[in-house]
Design a protein around this motif. Sequence first.
Motif, mmCIF file in Angstrom:
data_model
loop_
_atom_site.group_PDB
_atom_site.id
_atom_site.type_symbol
_atom_site.label_atom_id
_atom_site.label_comp_id
_atom_site.label_asym_id
_atom_site.label_seq_id
_atom_site.Cartn_x
_atom_site.Cartn_y
_atom_site.Cartn_z
ATOM 1 N N TRP A 292 4.072 11.952 2.635
ATOM 2 C CA TRP A 292 3.813 10.519 2.431
ATOM 3 C C TRP A 292 4.069 10.111 0.981
ATOM 4 C CZ3 TRP A 292 -1.565 10.268 5.320
ATOM 5 C CH2 TRP A 292 -1.339 10.448 6.695
ATOM 6 N N ALA A 293 3.569 10.896 0.042
ATOM 7 C CA ALA A 293 3.705 10.525 -1.370
ATOM 8 C C ALA A 293 5.169 10.488 -1.798
ATOM 9 C CB ALA A 293 2.912 11.492 -2.249
ATOM 10 N N LEU A 294 5.967 11.428 -1.307
ATOM 11 C CA LEU A 294 7.384 11.445 -1.666
ATOM 12 C C LEU A 294 8.088 10.223 -1.094
ATOM 13 C CD1 LEU A 294 9.747 12.880 -3.011
ATOM 14 C CD2 LEU A 294 10.054 14.229 -0.913
ATOM 15 N N TRP A 295 7.813 9.884 0.148
ATOM 16 C CA TRP A 295 8.465 8.714 0.746
ATOM 17 C C TRP A 295 8.061 7.435 0.031
ATOM 18 C CZ3 TRP A 295 12.543 7.885 3.595
ATOM 19 C CH2 TRP A 295 12.747 6.605 4.112
ATOM 20 N N CYS B 255 7.909 2.330 2.692
ATOM 21 C CA CYS B 255 6.538 2.160 3.158
ATOM 22 C C CYS B 255 6.294 3.034 4.384
ATOM 23 C CB CYS B 255 6.275 0.689 3.495
ATOM 24 S SG CYS B 255 7.335 0.024 4.807
ATOM 25 N N LEU B 256 5.064 3.003 4.875
ATOM 26 C CA LEU B 256 4.675 3.682 6.103
ATOM 27 C C LEU B 256 4.100 2.659 7.064
ATOM 28 C CD1 LEU B 256 2.737 6.667 4.471
ATOM 29 C CD2 LEU B 256 5.092 6.719 5.292
ATOM 30 N N THR C 104 2.866 1.573 -1.837
ATOM 31 C CA THR C 104 2.255 1.887 -3.121
ATOM 32 C C THR C 104 2.420 0.716 -4.082
ATOM 33 O OG1 THR C 104 2.036 3.669 -4.751
ATOM 34 C CG2 THR C 104 4.270 2.919 -4.238
ATOM 35 N N SER C 105 1.551 0.658 -5.085
ATOM 36 C CA SER C 105 1.616 -0.373 -6.103
ATOM 37 C C SER C 105 1.155 0.227 -7.423
ATOM 38 C CB SER C 105 0.719 -1.555 -5.726
ATOM 39 O OG SER C 105 -0.654 -1.215 -5.883
ATOM 40 N N GLU C 106 1.163 -0.577 -8.472
ATOM 41 C CA GLU C 106 0.737 -0.080 -9.779
ATOM 42 C C GLU C 106 -0.734 0.319 -9.785
ATOM 43 O OE1 GLU C 106 1.669 -3.028 -12.658
ATOM 44 O OE2 GLU C 106 3.851 -2.759 -12.502
ATOM 45 N N THR C 107 -1.500 -0.221 -8.855
ATOM 46 C CA THR C 107 -2.938 0.078 -8.806
ATOM 47 C C THR C 107 -3.311 1.003 -7.654
ATOM 48 O OG1 THR C 107 -3.314 -1.940 -7.523
ATOM 49 C CG2 THR C 107 -3.539 -2.092 -9.931
ATOM 50 N N GLU D 295 5.729 8.025 -4.919
ATOM 51 C CA GLU D 295 4.656 8.442 -5.819
ATOM 52 C C GLU D 295 4.904 9.823 -6.421
ATOM 53 O OE1 GLU D 295 1.263 6.185 -3.080
ATOM 54 O OE2 GLU D 295 1.491 8.360 -3.014
ATOM 55 N N ARG D 296 5.857 10.552 -5.843
ATOM 56 C CA ARG D 296 6.117 11.915 -6.282
ATOM 57 C C ARG D 296 7.553 12.069 -6.780
ATOM 58 N NH1 ARG D 296 4.476 15.391 -1.631
ATOM 59 N NH2 ARG D 296 6.631 16.086 -1.489
#
Length: 229
Positions: free
Chosen positions: A173-176, A96-97, A45-48, A179-180
């Motif tokens: 995914w979002a938690l890892w 990351c994934l 994930t990133s700021e964008t 993002e959550r």
Amino acid sequence: MCGRFAITLPNDAMAQLFAAQPSNALPAVPGFNVCPTNQVHVVRTSETGRKLLPMRWGFLPQWYKAENGGPLLINARAETLAEKPAFRAACRERRCLLVATGFYEWTKSAQDTRLPWYIHRRDSAPIAFAGVWQDWGTAESRQATCAIVTTQANAHMSKIHHRMPLILEPDDWALWLGERGKGAARLMKPGAENVLDYFRVDPAVNSNRAHGPELIEPFEDDQSAPQEG
């Protein structure tokens, strides 16, 4: 653990699956025998938003003076991830994934021959390995590097090996990825028993120079059933 894997999903399909913006420099697919130090497909994930990027499989801590400046860190144990100096900061800030179709593991025959197995999801969906990443180097040599997080194997997988990659379901995914909010530590446990299956494959995959779709096809012989213990 995880020391080799395969990826057959097209790059645009990976980007769509993970709702990620793909890099223009992604590794070629399919790859039927992805090895340590290869470039691999990674979602972070990133700021964008999410990015699908190439990274070197083999985590390089910042204090390594060269790529071979210490042990090759392709896996990171979930049990000590938050404590080990190499991974401590990445565990908090750079998760990351890694994307795969399946991965390989080995047992040994009574004659001490290495017997390869191909491990895949029973539902045929792509696999999302939990990982951590680290930028390493300066200027032109700067590169992103990563490692796959592993856990103790569940009962089904322990017939093949005592460790297994940490495999995350889409809802996690979002938690890892951070993002959550917080709470990713609760994901670091052996996966459910009914997610993965495996079969013997041709010993040709024992060579890291072997390539081709035949590497992930079933291979039958008199040692195609894993032995307990």
